[in-house]
Design an enzyme around this catalytic site. Structure first.
Site, PDB file in Angstrom:
ATOM      1  N   ASP A   1     -31.948 -65.789  42.886  1.00 19.57           N
ATOM      2  CA  ASP A   1     -30.861 -66.143  41.976  1.00 19.57           C
ATOM      3  C   ASP A   1     -30.767 -65.135  40.839  1.00 19.57           C
ATOM      4  O   ASP A   1     -31.774 -64.804  40.202  1.00 19.57           O
ATOM      5  CB  ASP A   1     -31.119 -67.538  41.390  1.00 19.57           C
TER       6      ASP A   1
ATOM      7  N   TYR B   1     -26.931 -61.353  33.357  1.00 18.61           N
ATOM      8  CA  TYR B   1     -28.359 -61.248  33.010  1.00 18.61           C
ATOM      9  C   TYR B   1     -28.715 -59.797  32.649  1.00 18.61           C
ATOM     10  O   TYR B   1     -28.436 -58.867  33.418  1.00 18.61           O
ATOM     11  CB  TYR B   1     -29.263 -61.728  34.156  1.00 18.61           C
TER      12      TYR B   1
ATOM     13  N   SER C   1     -22.019 -73.871  38.005  1.00 19.74           N
ATOM     14  CA  SER C   1     -23.216 -74.083  37.189  1.00 19.74           C
ATOM     15  C   SER C   1     -22.842 -74.784  35.893  1.00 19.74           C
ATOM     16  O   SER C   1     -21.935 -74.330  35.181  1.00 19.74           O
ATOM     17  CB  SER C   1     -23.870 -72.737  36.885  1.00 19.74           C
TER      18      SER C   1
ATOM     19  N   GLN D   1     -25.465 -75.865  40.021  1.00 26.50           N
ATOM     20  CA  GLN D   1     -26.700 -75.279  39.460  1.00 26.50           C
ATOM     21  C   GLN D   1     -26.887 -75.740  38.010  1.00 26.50           C
ATOM     22  O   GLN D   1     -26.396 -75.121  37.081  1.00 26.50           O
ATOM     23  CB  GLN D   1     -26.684 -73.749  39.534  1.00 26.50           C
TER      24      GLN D   1
ATOM     25  N   SER E   1     -34.805 -73.690  35.259  1.00 21.91           N
ATOM     26  CA  SER E   1     -35.817 -73.945  34.208  1.00 21.91           C
ATOM     27  C   SER E   1     -36.670 -75.181  34.453  1.00 21.91           C
ATOM     28  O   SER E   1     -36.754 -76.078  33.614  1.00 21.91           O
ATOM     29  CB  SER E   1     -35.165 -74.003  32.826  1.00 21.91           C
TER      30      SER E   1
ATOM     31  N   ALA F   1     -39.059 -75.830  31.751  1.00 26.11           N
ATOM     32  CA  ALA F   1     -38.441 -75.809  30.424  1.00 26.11           C
ATOM     33  C   ALA F   1     -38.796 -74.482  29.735  1.00 26.11           C
ATOM     34  O   ALA F   1     -39.260 -74.441  28.592  1.00 26.11           O
ATOM     35  CB  ALA F   1     -38.860 -77.014  29.588  1.00 26.11           C
TER      36      ALA F   1
ATOM     37  N   GLU G   1     -48.908 -69.007  41.717  1.00 30.81           N
ATOM     38  CA  GLU G   1     -49.355 -70.332  41.269  1.00 30.81           C
ATOM     39  C   GLU G   1     -48.257 -71.378  41.527  1.00 30.81           C
ATOM     40  O   GLU G   1     -48.509 -72.427  42.115  1.00 30.81           O
ATOM     41  CB  GLU G   1     -49.686 -70.294  39.766  1.00 30.81           C
ATOM     42  N   ASN G   2     -47.029 -71.065  41.120  1.00 34.68           N
ATOM     43  CA  ASN G   2     -45.975 -72.088  41.132  1.00 34.68           C
ATOM     44  C   ASN G   2     -45.511 -72.467  42.538  1.00 34.68           C
ATOM     45  O   ASN G   2     -45.091 -73.609  42.761  1.00 34.68           O
ATOM     46  CB  ASN G   2     -44.797 -71.630  40.274  1.00 34.68           C
TER      47      ASN G   2
HETATM   48  P1  NDP Z   1     -38.865 -71.624  34.114  1.00 30.90           P
HETATM   49  O1  NDP Z   1     -38.630 -72.875  33.375  1.00 30.90           O
HETATM   50  O2  NDP Z   1     -39.611 -71.694  35.418  1.00 30.90           O
HETATM   51  O3  NDP Z   1     -39.572 -70.604  33.110  1.00 30.90           O
HETATM   52  C1  NDP Z   1     -40.098 -69.408  33.617  1.00 30.90           C
HETATM   53  C2  NDP Z   1     -40.990 -68.755  32.598  1.00 30.90           C
HETATM   54  O4  NDP Z   1     -42.106 -69.611  32.299  1.00 30.90           O
HETATM   55  C3  NDP Z   1     -41.594 -67.487  33.152  1.00 30.90           C
HETATM   56  O5  NDP Z   1     -40.725 -66.386  33.012  1.00 30.90           O
HETATM   57  C4  NDP Z   1     -42.852 -67.372  32.333  1.00 30.90           C
HETATM   58  O6  NDP Z   1     -42.513 -66.880  31.043  1.00 30.90           O
HETATM   59  C5  NDP Z   1     -43.295 -68.827  32.221  1.00 30.90           C
HETATM   60  N1  NDP Z   1     -44.160 -69.221  33.356  1.00 30.90           N
HETATM   61  C6  NDP Z   1     -43.814 -69.353  34.654  1.00 30.90           C
HETATM   62  N2  NDP Z   1     -44.854 -69.739  35.396  1.00 30.90           N
HETATM   63  C7  NDP Z   1     -45.893 -69.869  34.560  1.00 30.90           C
HETATM   64  C8  NDP Z   1     -47.237 -70.240  34.758  1.00 30.90           C
HETATM   65  N3  NDP Z   1     -47.701 -70.561  35.957  1.00 30.90           N
HETATM   66  N4  NDP Z   1     -48.059 -70.268  33.681  1.00 30.90           N
HETATM   67  C9  NDP Z   1     -47.589 -69.938  32.448  1.00 30.90           C
HETATM   68  N5  NDP Z   1     -46.317 -69.572  32.199  1.00 30.90           N
HETATM   69  C10 NDP Z   1     -45.466 -69.538  33.248  1.00 30.90           C
HETATM   70  O7  NDP Z   1     -37.487 -70.966  34.512  1.00 30.90           O
HETATM   71  P2  NDP Z   1     -36.457 -69.980  33.752  1.00 30.90           P
HETATM   72  O8  NDP Z   1     -36.094 -70.504  32.423  1.00 30.90           O
HETATM   73  O9  NDP Z   1     -36.986 -68.606  33.851  1.00 30.90           O
HETATM   74  O10 NDP Z   1     -35.212 -70.124  34.707  1.00 30.90           O
HETATM   75  C11 NDP Z   1     -35.386 -69.855  36.106  1.00 30.90           C
HETATM   76  C12 NDP Z   1     -34.144 -69.277  36.686  1.00 30.90           C
HETATM   77  O11 NDP Z   1     -33.085 -70.227  36.620  1.00 30.90           O
HETATM   78  C13 NDP Z   1     -33.574 -68.049  35.971  1.00 30.90           C
HETATM   79  O12 NDP Z   1     -34.242 -66.874  36.297  1.00 30.90           O
HETATM   80  C14 NDP Z   1     -32.158 -68.050  36.471  1.00 30.90           C
HETATM   81  O13 NDP Z   1     -32.102 -67.501  37.757  1.00 30.90           O
HETATM   82  C15 NDP Z   1     -31.837 -69.546  36.522  1.00 30.90           C
HETATM   83  N6  NDP Z   1     -31.131 -69.968  35.300  1.00 30.90           N
HETATM   84  C16 NDP Z   1     -29.825 -70.346  35.428  1.00 30.90           C
HETATM   85  C17 NDP Z   1     -29.081 -70.696  34.317  1.00 30.90           C
HETATM   86  C18 NDP Z   1     -27.659 -71.068  34.489  1.00 30.90           C
HETATM   87  O14 NDP Z   1     -26.941 -71.191  33.489  1.00 30.90           O
HETATM   88  N7  NDP Z   1     -27.185 -71.252  35.702  1.00 30.90           N
HETATM   89  C19 NDP Z   1     -29.655 -70.674  32.953  1.00 30.90           C
HETATM   90  C20 NDP Z   1     -31.057 -70.319  32.918  1.00 30.90           C
HETATM   91  C21 NDP Z   1     -31.754 -69.999  34.068  1.00 30.90           C
HETATM   92  P3  NDP Z   1     -43.536 -66.056  30.099  1.00 30.90           P
HETATM   93  O15 NDP Z   1     -44.693 -65.607  30.924  1.00 30.90           O
HETATM   94  O16 NDP Z   1     -42.707 -64.958  29.575  1.00 30.90           O
HETATM   95  O17 NDP Z   1     -43.914 -67.027  29.024  1.00 30.90           O
END
Ligand code: NDP
Length: 329
Positions: A49, A54, A151, A176, A205, A208, A296-297
């Site tokens: 995605d 972005y 979305s 989405q 997310s 979160a 991990e995830n």
């Molecule tokens: P998440 O809630 O999964 O957050 C991801 C972030 O959390 C990572 O970049 C990392 O950040 C941290 N993280 C992930 N796994 C771990 C772990 N195992 N341990 C510790 N920290 C961890 O999702 P996102 O907010 O990144 O959103 C995911 C996707 O959703 C986006 O990439 C996009 O494709 C989509 N999206 C769509 C939107 C829309 O409007 N349609 C809006 C927002 C997102 P770090 O290490 O930097 O702390």
């Protein structure tokens, strides 16, 4: 990895997708971005995605490079249009002009001939919906787009879109929205409207934005390299700090860690697994700043949580769960 159908369509997606908002082309270097994509592919993720907006279009370019050696038929590539990608008055929104131009630009950056799911990134109140869906219909007929999604649309907007999609015979198959243990605003209205329209949810997310990893500890400094620490130095366009980076929320989140351990999961895995318990979810989009996070995830795939366990999560978080459908979008 396990795989699900996207809504009522014939398209199969991996139940965990990888997204690249904030990471590719911005927070992480290209080598790390590629390593995350490689880790995802090795774990069986086939659904990716991104969006034109972005990292001001760079995220699509990085993803296109990372996936260019991969057999195109073996992955589902999804991107979005609507948010501004330039300063011109037509560089945004869901007009026919912008959709056509944005789609061609996304195809070039992604180095592909077609997009599997093309999303309207938001609802555009300044363009007639019929114009938008006619443009989508033409992209589908041209073979540039296989399926359409939206979305953060409300239930009423989804219902209007669905009626037009039926009339124009557009394969409208996905919604989405944001969805996590803390953010459940889709449950009352968006999910029933989507089910009625045959859409599956591909949710964003699940952690979160990292809050539900448990790594943000009340009263302690933000972990180096984390999204919250990066945001404190150079704000991205999100609402992480305002919303959840507060001691009361972080204290409650810490209480989930021993709960996850009871069933042999880490908290990030529990957060992803929680979203996957809902049959209306076709895929959960995770984000990652390091390949280890992907590895991990993805272990959340296939995990089953029982009713009592889910109730214990609700008891811990109850005060901070957002459920108001008016907060959609
Ligand atoms: P998440 O809630 O999964 O957050 C991801 C972030 O959390 C990572 O970049 C990392 O950040 C941290 N993280 C992930 N796994 C771990 C772990 N195992 N341990 C510790 N920290 C961890 O999702 P996102 O907010 O990144 O959103 C995911 C996707 O959703 C986006 O990439 C996009 O494709 C989509 N999206 C769509 C939107 C829309 O409007 N349609 C809006 C927002 C997102 P770090 O290490 O930097 O702390």
């Amino acid at each position: 990895m396990e795989y699900r159908k996207l809504g009522n369509s014939g398209l199969t997606v991996s139940e965990i997708s990888l997204g690249n908002w904030i990471t590719h082309g911005a927070q992480v270097d290209d080598g790390t971005a590629k390593a995350c994509v490689r880790a995802a592919l090795e774990a069986g993720i086939t659904t990716f995605d991104t969006a034109d907006v972005y990292s001001n279009t760079k995220a699509e370019t990085v993803l296109g490079q990372a996936l260019k050696e991969i057999r195109r038929e073996s992955i589902e590539l999804c991107t979005k249009v609507c948010h501004p990608t330039g300063s011109g008055h037509n560089d945004r929104g869901l007009s026919r002009k912008h959709i056509m131009e944005a789609c061609n630009a996304s195809l070039r950056r992604l180095q592909t001939d077609y997009i599997d799911v093309y999303y309207a990134h938001r609802y555009d109140p300044h363009t007639p919906l019929e114009e938008t869906f006619l443009a989508f219909a033409d992209l589908v007929r041209q073979g540039k787009v296989h399926y359409i999604g939206v979305s953060e649309w409300t239930a009423a907007q989804i219902a209007q879109g669905s009626a037009l999609a039926k009339e124009l015979r557009v394969p409208f198959i996905a919604s989405q929205p944001q969805y996590s243990m803390l953010w459940r605003v889709i449950e009352q209205e968006v999910v029933p409207a989507s089910t009625q329209a045959g859409l599956g949810q591909i949710t964003w997310s699940p952690l979160a934005q990292g809050i539900l990893s448990g790594k943000y500890i009340p009263d302690q400094e933000l972990p180096a390299g984390s999204r919250a620490a990066a945001e404190a130095g150079a704000p991205f366009f999100n609402n992480l700090a305002g919303q959840w980076l507060r001691d009361d929320v972080l204290i409650a989140v810490q209480q989930l860690i021993p709960l996850a351990k009871e069933i042999g999961l880490t908290l990030p895995q529990l957060a992803v697994a929680w979203v996957l318990q809902h049959p209306y979810v076709s895929s959960v989009i995770i984000g990652a700043s390091r390949p280890e996070q992907v590895l991990e995830n993805v272990k959340a795939a296939g995990v089953k949580l029982d009713r009592d366990f889910l109730s214990r999560i609700d008891e811990i978080l109850s005060e901070w769960i957002e459920r108001d459908p008016a907060r959609t979008g």
